[in-house]
Scaffold this motif. Structure first.
Motif, PDB file in Angstrom:
ATOM      1  N   GLU A  22      32.276 -60.643  15.014  1.00 42.94           N
ATOM      2  CA  GLU A  22      32.808 -62.067  14.961  1.00 42.94           C
ATOM      3  C   GLU A  22      33.237 -62.499  16.459  1.00 42.94           C
ATOM      4  O   GLU A  22      32.666 -63.389  17.072  1.00 42.94           O
ATOM      5  CB  GLU A  22      33.696 -62.214  14.057  1.00 42.94           C
ATOM      6  CG  GLU A  22      34.200 -63.833  14.278  1.00 42.94           C
ATOM      7  CD  GLU A  22      33.148 -64.854  13.868  1.00 42.94           C
ATOM      8  OE1 GLU A  22      33.415 -65.905  14.273  1.00 42.94           O
ATOM      9  OE2 GLU A  22      32.204 -64.437  13.129  1.00 42.94           O
ATOM     10  N   TYR A  23      33.833 -61.441  17.166  1.00 45.38           N
ATOM     11  CA  TYR A  23      34.584 -61.608  18.529  1.00 45.38           C
ATOM     12  C   TYR A  23      33.427 -61.621  19.447  1.00 45.38           C
ATOM     13  O   TYR A  23      33.482 -62.409  20.559  1.00 45.38           O
ATOM     14  CB  TYR A  23      35.640 -61.015  18.761  1.00 45.38           C
ATOM     15  CG  TYR A  23      36.941 -61.447  18.082  1.00 45.38           C
ATOM     16  CD1 TYR A  23      37.452 -62.713  18.419  1.00 45.38           C
ATOM     17  CD2 TYR A  23      37.413 -60.658  17.157  1.00 45.38           C
ATOM     18  CE1 TYR A  23      38.654 -63.096  17.976  1.00 45.38           C
ATOM     19  CE2 TYR A  23      38.601 -61.140  16.503  1.00 45.38           C
ATOM     20  CZ  TYR A  23      39.239 -62.383  16.607  1.00 45.38           C
ATOM     21  OH  TYR A  23      40.566 -62.931  16.190  1.00 45.38           O
ATOM     22  N   ARG A  26      31.577 -64.766  19.669  1.00 48.45           N
ATOM     23  CA  ARG A  26      32.345 -66.039  20.054  1.00 48.45           C
ATOM     24  C   ARG A  26      32.490 -65.976  21.712  1.00 48.45           C
ATOM     25  O   ARG A  26      32.424 -66.687  22.404  1.00 48.45           O
ATOM     26  CB  ARG A  26      33.479 -65.831  19.563  1.00 48.45           C
ATOM     27  CG  ARG A  26      33.829 -66.139  18.128  1.00 48.45           C
ATOM     28  CD  ARG A  26      35.520 -66.397  17.830  1.00 48.45           C
ATOM     29  NE  ARG A  26      35.677 -66.476  16.444  1.00 48.45           N
ATOM     30  CZ  ARG A  26      36.900 -66.745  15.697  1.00 48.45           C
ATOM     31  NH1 ARG A  26      37.990 -66.598  16.584  1.00 48.45           N
ATOM     32  NH2 ARG A  26      37.122 -66.760  14.737  1.00 48.45           N
ATOM     33  N   CYS A  27      32.335 -64.720  22.139  1.00 50.04           N
ATOM     34  CA  CYS A  27      32.674 -64.369  23.542  1.00 50.04           C
ATOM     35  C   CYS A  27      31.514 -64.595  24.479  1.00 50.04           C
ATOM     36  O   CYS A  27      30.367 -64.353  23.949  1.00 50.04           O
ATOM     37  CB  CYS A  27      33.243 -62.788  23.854  1.00 50.04           C
ATOM     38  SG  CYS A  27      34.006 -62.659  25.125  1.00 50.04           S
ATOM     39  N   TYR A 138      38.491 -61.797  24.059  1.00 47.78           N
ATOM     40  CA  TYR A 138      38.292 -63.423  23.841  1.00 47.78           C
ATOM     41  C   TYR A 138      39.296 -64.239  24.237  1.00 47.78           C
ATOM     42  O   TYR A 138      39.015 -65.358  24.872  1.00 47.78           O
ATOM     43  CB  TYR A 138      37.935 -63.288  22.182  1.00 47.78           C
ATOM     44  CG  TYR A 138      37.583 -64.833  22.065  1.00 47.78           C
ATOM     45  CD1 TYR A 138      36.367 -65.642  22.063  1.00 47.78           C
ATOM     46  CD2 TYR A 138      38.514 -65.633  21.256  1.00 47.78           C
ATOM     47  CE1 TYR A 138      36.108 -66.919  21.980  1.00 47.78           C
ATOM     48  CE2 TYR A 138      38.224 -67.029  20.855  1.00 47.78           C
ATOM     49  CZ  TYR A 138      37.158 -67.455  21.253  1.00 47.78           C
ATOM     50  OH  TYR A 138      36.789 -68.855  20.999  1.00 47.78           O
ATOM     51  N   GLN A 142      39.115 -67.166  26.879  1.00 46.44           N
ATOM     52  CA  GLN A 142      39.470 -68.770  26.721  1.00 46.44           C
ATOM     53  C   GLN A 142      40.858 -69.097  27.527  1.00 46.44           C
ATOM     54  O   GLN A 142      40.687 -70.235  27.848  1.00 46.44           O
ATOM     55  CB  GLN A 142      39.971 -68.781  25.318  1.00 46.44           C
ATOM     56  CG  GLN A 142      38.790 -68.492  24.361  1.00 46.44           C
ATOM     57  CD  GLN A 142      37.714 -69.445  24.465  1.00 46.44           C
ATOM     58  OE1 GLN A 142      36.848 -69.104  25.152  1.00 46.44           O
ATOM     59  NE2 GLN A 142      37.831 -70.414  23.758  1.00 46.44           N
ATOM     60  N   TYR A 149      42.803 -72.304  22.708  1.00 49.18           N
ATOM     61  CA  TYR A 149      42.695 -71.324  21.921  1.00 49.18           C
ATOM     62  C   TYR A 149      44.105 -70.719  21.933  1.00 49.18           C
ATOM     63  O   TYR A 149      44.673 -70.351  20.878  1.00 49.18           O
ATOM     64  CB  TYR A 149      41.569 -70.292  21.999  1.00 49.18           C
ATOM     65  CG  TYR A 149      41.614 -69.174  21.170  1.00 49.18           C
ATOM     66  CD1 TYR A 149      41.276 -69.136  19.640  1.00 49.18           C
ATOM     67  CD2 TYR A 149      42.123 -67.765  21.699  1.00 49.18           C
ATOM     68  CE1 TYR A 149      41.124 -68.066  18.878  1.00 49.18           C
ATOM     69  CE2 TYR A 149      42.263 -66.896  20.691  1.00 49.18           C
ATOM     70  CZ  TYR A 149      41.607 -66.796  19.460  1.00 49.18           C
ATOM     71  OH  TYR A 149      41.695 -65.816  18.651  1.00 49.18           O
TER      72      TYR A 149
END
Length: 152
Positions: A22-23, A26-27, A138, A142, A149
């Motif tokens: 998942e990360y 996102r990254c 991540y 951000q 975030y």
């Protein structure tokens, strides 16, 4: 930024692997995870030396190494972001991070590290540290992009 994460041990299908993936999705940074095997027939210093030889064999001289180690500095997320900003400001577009085996890192890896960081004095499950590191990478991305975030 291109990040290479070198880890001792193989993470099989698990909730931790789902979180890591998942990360990774996102990254925006390119993150490569290199898993290295360990040996169940070795213990103590001989095991740490075997793992160190593998880690050191996957490092490029010109790329800074940040090692996760219990003796390392325990930065805040903003301090970790400043570290990555410093790397970028000094012309480094790549960095390698490493997580040793369950017995920790051999001194030769610690000696090679540009910086050592710790996730505190608590003992964390080895595979969970990977998830925590991915979340922090991540978060750092951000913070550096000015995204909300991260909240102080």
């Amino acid at each position: 930024m291109k990040i290479r994460l070198i880890c001792i041990g193989t993470l099989k299908k698990s909730p931790e692997l789902e979180l890591i993936n998942e990360y990774l999705k996102r990254c925006r940074w390119k993150i490569e995870i290199k898993e290295l095997t360990t040996r169940s027939d070795l213990t103590g210093e001989s095991l740490k030396q075997f793992e160190a030889d593998q880690i050191l064999g996957h490092l490029a001289d010109s790329i800074p190494l940040i090692a996760l180690d219990e003796r390392g500095h325990n930065p805040s997320s903003r301090e970790l972001a400043k570290t990555f900003q410093e790397l970028q400001n000094t012309g480094h577009s790549q960095v390698t991070l490493c997580i040793g085996g369950a017995d920790g890192l051999h001194q030769s890896v610690r000696d090679r590290a540009w910086q050592m960081i710790s996730f505190g004095r608590l003992t964390w499950p080895h595979m969970l540290v990977r998830v925590m590191l991915m979340e922090q990478l991540y978060r750092v991305q951000q913070i550096l992009s000015g995204h909300p975030y991260h909240r102080d």
